[in-house]
Design a protein around this motif. Structure first.
Motif, PDB file in Angstrom:
ATOM      1  N   GLU A 207       0.832  -1.204   0.000  1.00 32.02           N
ATOM      2  CA  GLU A 207       0.000   0.000   0.000  1.00 32.02           C
ATOM      3  C   GLU A 207       0.868   1.257   0.000  1.00 32.02           C
ATOM      4  OE1 GLU A 207      -2.901  -0.035   3.124  1.00 32.02           O
ATOM      5  OE2 GLU A 207      -3.717   1.920   2.538  1.00 32.02           O
TER       6      GLU A 207
ATOM      7  N   ARG B  39      -0.991  -4.153   3.687  1.00 30.46           N
ATOM      8  CA  ARG B  39      -1.654  -2.888   3.989  1.00 30.46           C
ATOM      9  C   ARG B  39      -1.078  -2.181   5.201  1.00 30.46           C
ATOM     10  NH1 ARG B  39      -7.546  -1.592   2.420  1.00 30.46           N
ATOM     11  NH2 ARG B  39      -6.308   0.328   2.387  1.00 30.46           N
ATOM     12  N   LYS B  40      -1.282  -0.884   5.245  1.00 33.52           N
ATOM     13  CA  LYS B  40      -0.960  -0.124   6.452  1.00 33.52           C
ATOM     14  C   LYS B  40      -1.870  -0.622   7.574  1.00 33.52           C
ATOM     15  CE  LYS B  40       2.054   2.270   4.201  1.00 33.52           C
ATOM     16  NZ  LYS B  40       1.865   3.402   3.326  1.00 33.52           N
ATOM     17  N   LYS B  41      -1.422  -0.490   8.837  1.00 32.70           N
ATOM     18  CA  LYS B  41      -2.145  -1.146   9.944  1.00 32.70           C
ATOM     19  C   LYS B  41      -3.611  -0.683  10.058  1.00 32.70           C
ATOM     20  CE  LYS B  41      -1.297   1.990  13.633  1.00 32.70           C
ATOM     21  NZ  LYS B  41      -0.289   2.497  14.442  1.00 32.70           N
TER      22      LYS B  41
ATOM     23  N   ILE C  24       2.903  -2.304   8.801  1.00 34.12           N
ATOM     24  CA  ILE C  24       2.144  -2.958   7.724  1.00 34.12           C
ATOM     25  C   ILE C  24       1.625  -4.307   8.209  1.00 34.12           C
ATOM     26  CG2 ILE C  24       3.134  -1.851   5.686  1.00 34.12           C
ATOM     27  CD1 ILE C  24       5.062  -4.254   5.460  1.00 34.12           C
TER      28      ILE C  24
ATOM     29  N   ASP D 219       6.302   3.290  10.371  1.00 37.09           N
ATOM     30  CA  ASP D 219       4.937   2.862  10.030  1.00 37.09           C
ATOM     31  C   ASP D 219       4.812   1.377  10.340  1.00 37.09           C
ATOM     32  OD1 ASP D 219       2.349   3.204   9.149  1.00 37.09           O
ATOM     33  OD2 ASP D 219       2.948   4.275   7.344  1.00 37.09           O
TER      34      ASP D 219
ATOM     35  N   THR E 162      10.401  -0.817   4.318  1.00 35.80           N
ATOM     36  CA  THR E 162       9.053  -1.304   3.998  1.00 35.80           C
ATOM     37  C   THR E 162       9.132  -2.680   3.340  1.00 35.80           C
ATOM     38  OG1 THR E 162       8.523   1.004   3.491  1.00 35.80           O
ATOM     39  CG2 THR E 162       6.885  -0.642   2.896  1.00 35.80           C
TER      40      THR E 162
END
Ligand SMILES: O=P(O)(O)OC[C@H]1O[C@H](OP(=O)(O)OP(=O)(O)O)[C@H](O)[C@@H]1O
Ligand SMILES: Nc1ncnc2[nH]cnc12
Length: 199
Positions: free
Chosen positions: A80, A102-104, A125, A123, A150
């Motif tokens: 994402e 996906r992001k959390k 994921i 971030d 990432t």
């Protein structure tokens, strides 16, 4: 006895992955550089211009896919958000399934989660626990690799589900940030199409 006209088909399972200089020169022109976004000192490499150019978008997807045709990739994992755009197109080309990383907080069922550091912040994921079956051959796709945080988190999530991560591919590499080498050190081949220095 005449010899058979065709050699028996060899089963291709290993990716032979390299960056392409010719592709770099053309595609680089369709990517914008936005200075000081999202923070002072960051040069943001904006692929929206490439996506909006039909020929550049098609060329980028074709070049990402090329080494993996016939390698029996079961699933594309796209990160994402920009990795969804490319990953969907790559999945279609390879007749593979698509798995969103996906992001959390966005996935509705049980997930695996990983925290990672970015060029500009941190971030988390997530991936659905049932997104990949043990032993499935998965290709990771995103638009850009910078620090590799990432992509490393995504590789770890996929490996945690027992996937075989065949390779990771990106349009843009920022080599000074060392991300592609970080992923190669995990034993995952990396394909990138365009490199930018002076990030
Ligand atoms: O190699 P790294 O240092 O980890 O950085 C690369 C990641 O950063 C960008 O995504 P971003 O987190 O900005 O999210 P977005 O795609 O939702 O804009 C890019 O699309 C990659 O996913
Ligand atoms: N410089 C950059 N441009 C675009 N996306 C990024 N993600 C991480 N670093 C980036």
């Amino acid at each position: 006895m005449t010899a058979p006209l065709t050699k028996p088909a060899r089963r291709r399972t290993k990716a032979s992955v390299s960056s392409s200089e010719t592709v770099s020169m053309n595609l680089a022109d369709s990517i914008r550089a936005i200075p000081d976004y999202p923070r002072p000192g960051i040069v943001f490499r904006d692929i929206t211009t490439l996506l909006g150019d039909a020929r550049a978008f098609r060329r980028a997807v074709d070049e990402l896919v090329q080494p993996f045709a016939g390698l029996k990739i079961a699933k594309i994992a796209g990160i994402e958000a920009r990795g969804f755009i490319l990953g969907g197109a790559v999945a279609h080309q390879l007749s593979a399934g698509f798995v969103p990383v996906r992001k959390k907080g966005k996935l509705p069922l049980e997930t695996l989660r990983a925290t990672y550091a970015l060029e500009y912040g941190t971030d988390e994921i997530e991936i659905h626990r049932d997104a990949v079956q043990p032993g499935e051959r998965v290709l990771l796709v995103d638009d850009l690799i910078a620090t590799g945080g990432t992509a490393e988190a995504a590789v770890n999530l996929l490996a945690g589900l027992g996937a075989e991560v065949v390779a990771a591919c990106f349009i843009v590499d920022l080599p000074e940030l060392g991300g592609a080498d970080k992923i190669r050190r995990l034993g995952v081949p990396v394909r990138t199409l365009v490199s930018f220095g002076g990030h």
